[in-house]
Write an enzyme that holds these catalytic residues in place. Structure first.
Site, PDB file in Angstrom:
ATOM      1  CG  ASN A 276     -35.440 -63.399 -60.501  1.00 11.18           C
ATOM      2  OD1 ASN A 276     -35.482 -64.135 -61.487  1.00 11.18           O
ATOM      3  ND2 ASN A 276     -36.525 -63.082 -59.805  1.00 11.18           N
TER       4      ASN A 276
ATOM      5  CD  GLU B 275     -19.804 -46.888 -98.853  1.00  7.16           C
ATOM      6  OE1 GLU B 275     -20.172 -48.057 -99.094  1.00  7.16           O
ATOM      7  OE2 GLU B 275     -19.524 -46.062 -99.739  1.00  7.16           O
TER       8      GLU B 275
ATOM      9  CB  SER C  67     -17.404 -52.271-108.688  1.00  8.76           C
ATOM     10  OG  SER C  67     -18.479 -52.557-109.553  1.00  8.76           O
TER      11      SER C  67
ATOM     12  CG  ASN D 115     -16.781 -49.067-104.015  1.00  7.76           C
ATOM     13  OD1 ASN D 115     -16.697 -48.060-104.704  1.00  7.76           O
ATOM     14  ND2 ASN D 115     -17.281 -50.211-104.469  1.00  7.76           N
TER      15      ASN D 115
ATOM     16  CB  SER E  91     -32.406 -66.691 -72.824  1.00 10.01           C
ATOM     17  OG  SER E  91     -32.035 -67.363 -71.636  1.00 10.01           O
TER      18      SER E  91
ATOM     19  CG  HIS F 203     -24.316 -24.282 -93.513  1.00  9.84           C
ATOM     20  ND1 HIS F 203     -25.501 -24.518 -92.867  1.00  9.84           N
ATOM     21  CD2 HIS F 203     -23.772 -23.181 -92.921  1.00  9.84           C
ATOM     22  CE1 HIS F 203     -25.685 -23.594 -91.927  1.00  9.84           C
ATOM     23  NE2 HIS F 203     -24.646 -22.774 -91.938  1.00  9.84           N
TER      24      HIS F 203
ATOM     25  CE  LYS G  28     -17.118 -46.913-107.524  1.00 14.68           C
ATOM     26  NZ  LYS G  28     -18.462 -47.505-107.341  1.00 14.68           N
TER      27      LYS G  28
END
Length: 459
Positions: A110, A290, A277, A285, A23, A156, A283
């Protein structure tokens, strides 16, 4: 060097087996907390007379030397030593020789790893709380600058009723307030010390767990050793709180993405939080929004992953617990960066006040104002609702809006309608008049902002 637990074993694992079971590639992030826990443990061993002071002080000096090397980036961790605990103990052997072996008296990996994670999450959650508070500050600042900015409220994703943009921002402030409260409350469950529970049953040595807890700054101690080494509720709660937080950020990002579009043009994000872009030169963005929206899924996945790991585990420790860390670390990094980006993005965004206002003037978001007006004149609301519905239908067929209907036509439908109807239908008036507690009315929004400022000042 032979494995520190290798006395029972005759054979040696192949390298790829060691790599699968190790680990250290991810739990090296617990190095600071592992050393911190070891320092407290050895001080307790000296305090209780379990090891003599000379040996204990030698161990302390060795750990402090390793701590300095860690801070300087001079430690190289080894997969052969599996995890952060055995790596640190190996470094200690290299520093001070065989006396390093006394450090692990009355302790197991542990309770050691559980202690590390409690310490880690205490630090993380406090940082997250501060970041949420900073974001809440920014939301209040933007709200105060946009009390009189009118925008369409949606249900809506359809125009519903005009609202103050500040009111919309303060809805996210309220969500973030609950997020901060959840993380703050979770500290009670994180601030419990498992150290001293050993492998699962406690120890025969005369340890002083209260002393260790005080050294490490824990508020309480696990009262059951089995529970202490097998509890991961505190991580699940952190992941759950993080998932709810990311859901809130994702909802906000979804709206920002819409608002930045050509169809909306409600806001513009600065270049810092936007990209272009490779083929379309025009563009701009909203990529950071996002990305946060997309990263929400991975935070959800980390929660579901650990819930799935935990659902079938018998007491006490199982190697499956190794799967509790990567998702925790990944979630930590994701929510910290997301909060930092959201704070900067909202603080610097430009609001198109006129565009927002115009979007409430060529729509039917004032229809409820007309229905309320009729109800205020004594017409039953259901009847008023039907009257306005028919008027909207007629307007749609004529290509006009409610404020375009001549007064004589209104009065032909309902004589109670007077010239003041046109003021009532104005979106500014519609917002101003919604003065019920918690509503979008300007005075109510100002009260919400003042309450938020007081809350932030007290935090």
């Amino acid at each position: 060097m032979a494995k520190l637990w290798g006395g029972r074993f005759d054979g040696k694992n192949e390298a790829w087996i060691d790599a699968f079971g190790a680990s250290i590639p991810f739990d090296q992030l617990l190095a600071k907390q592992d050393i911190q826990g070891s320092l407290a443990h050895v001080k307790m061993l000296i305090h209780t007379g379990i090891i003599d002071e000379a040996d204990g002080n030698k161990i302390i000096q060795g750990l402090l030397a390793i701590q300095e090397k860690l801070a300087a980036g001079e430690l190289t961790f080894s997969i052969e030593n599996e995890d952060i605990h055995l790596n640190i103990e190996t470094f200690l052997h290299e520093e001070i020789g065989p006396v390093a072996g006394k450090l692990h008296t009355a302790r197991s990996r542990n309770d050691q790893v559980a202690t590390d994670m409690h310490l880690y999450l205490k630090d993380v959650v406090k940082e997250v709380i501060d970041l949420i508070a900073a974001f809440r500050h920014v939301l209040v600042e933007q709200a105060e600058s946009n009390i009189y900015t009118i925008m369409p409220g949606y249900t809506h994703l359809q125009h519903a009723q005009p609202i103050s943009f500040a009111h919309h921002l303060l809805a996210y402030y309220s969500m973030l307030t609950r997020d901060q409260e959840r993380f703050t409350e979770s500290l009670t469950r994180i601030d419990i010390m498992p150290l001293g529970s050993a492998a699962l049953a406690g120890t025969t040595f005369p340890i002083d767990r209260a002393y260790s807890a005080e050294e490490l700054g824990f508020g309480s101690i696990y009262s059951n050793s089995l529970d202490a080494v097998s509890d991961r509720d505190f991580i699940l709660e952190f992941l759950s709180n993080a998932a709810i937080l990311m859901m809130h950020l994702s909802r906000f990002c979804e709206e920002l993405i819409l608002w930045c579009s050509h169809e909306f043009q409600f806001v513009e994000l600065t270049d810092t939080f936007s990209t272009g872009s490779s083929i379309m030169p025009q563009k701009k963005n909203p990529d950071m929004a996002e990305l946060i929206r997309g990263k929400t899924g991975r935070v959800y996945g980390n929660l579901f992953s650990l819930l799935t790991v935990m659902k079938g585990l018998p007491l006490a420790y199982n190697k499956d617990f190794q799967e509790d860390k990567e998702g925790m670390f990944d979630t930590t990094e994701t929510i910290v960066k997301s909060l930092q980006i959201m704070t900067g993005m909202i603080q610097t965004m430009q609001v198109n006040h006129e565009r927002m206002k115009r979007s409430t003037e060529k729509d039917f978001s004032n229809a409820t104002e007309l229905a309320d007006y009729l109800a205020g004149k004594g017409i039953p609301f259901r009847q008023a609702h039907e009257i306005v519905g028919k008027l909207v239908s007629e307007c749609l067929s004529k290509g006009i809006y409610l404020q375009d209907i001549p007064l004589e036509e209104y009065q032909a439908v309902q004589p109670v309608i007077e010239a003041d109807i046109y003021d009532k239908l104005d979106s500014y008036t519609a917002v101003k008049n919604r003065h019920s507690y918690g509503g979008t009315g300007f005075d109510q929004v100002k009260q919400q902002i003042e309450a938020a400022k007081q809350s932030l000042a007290l935090a």
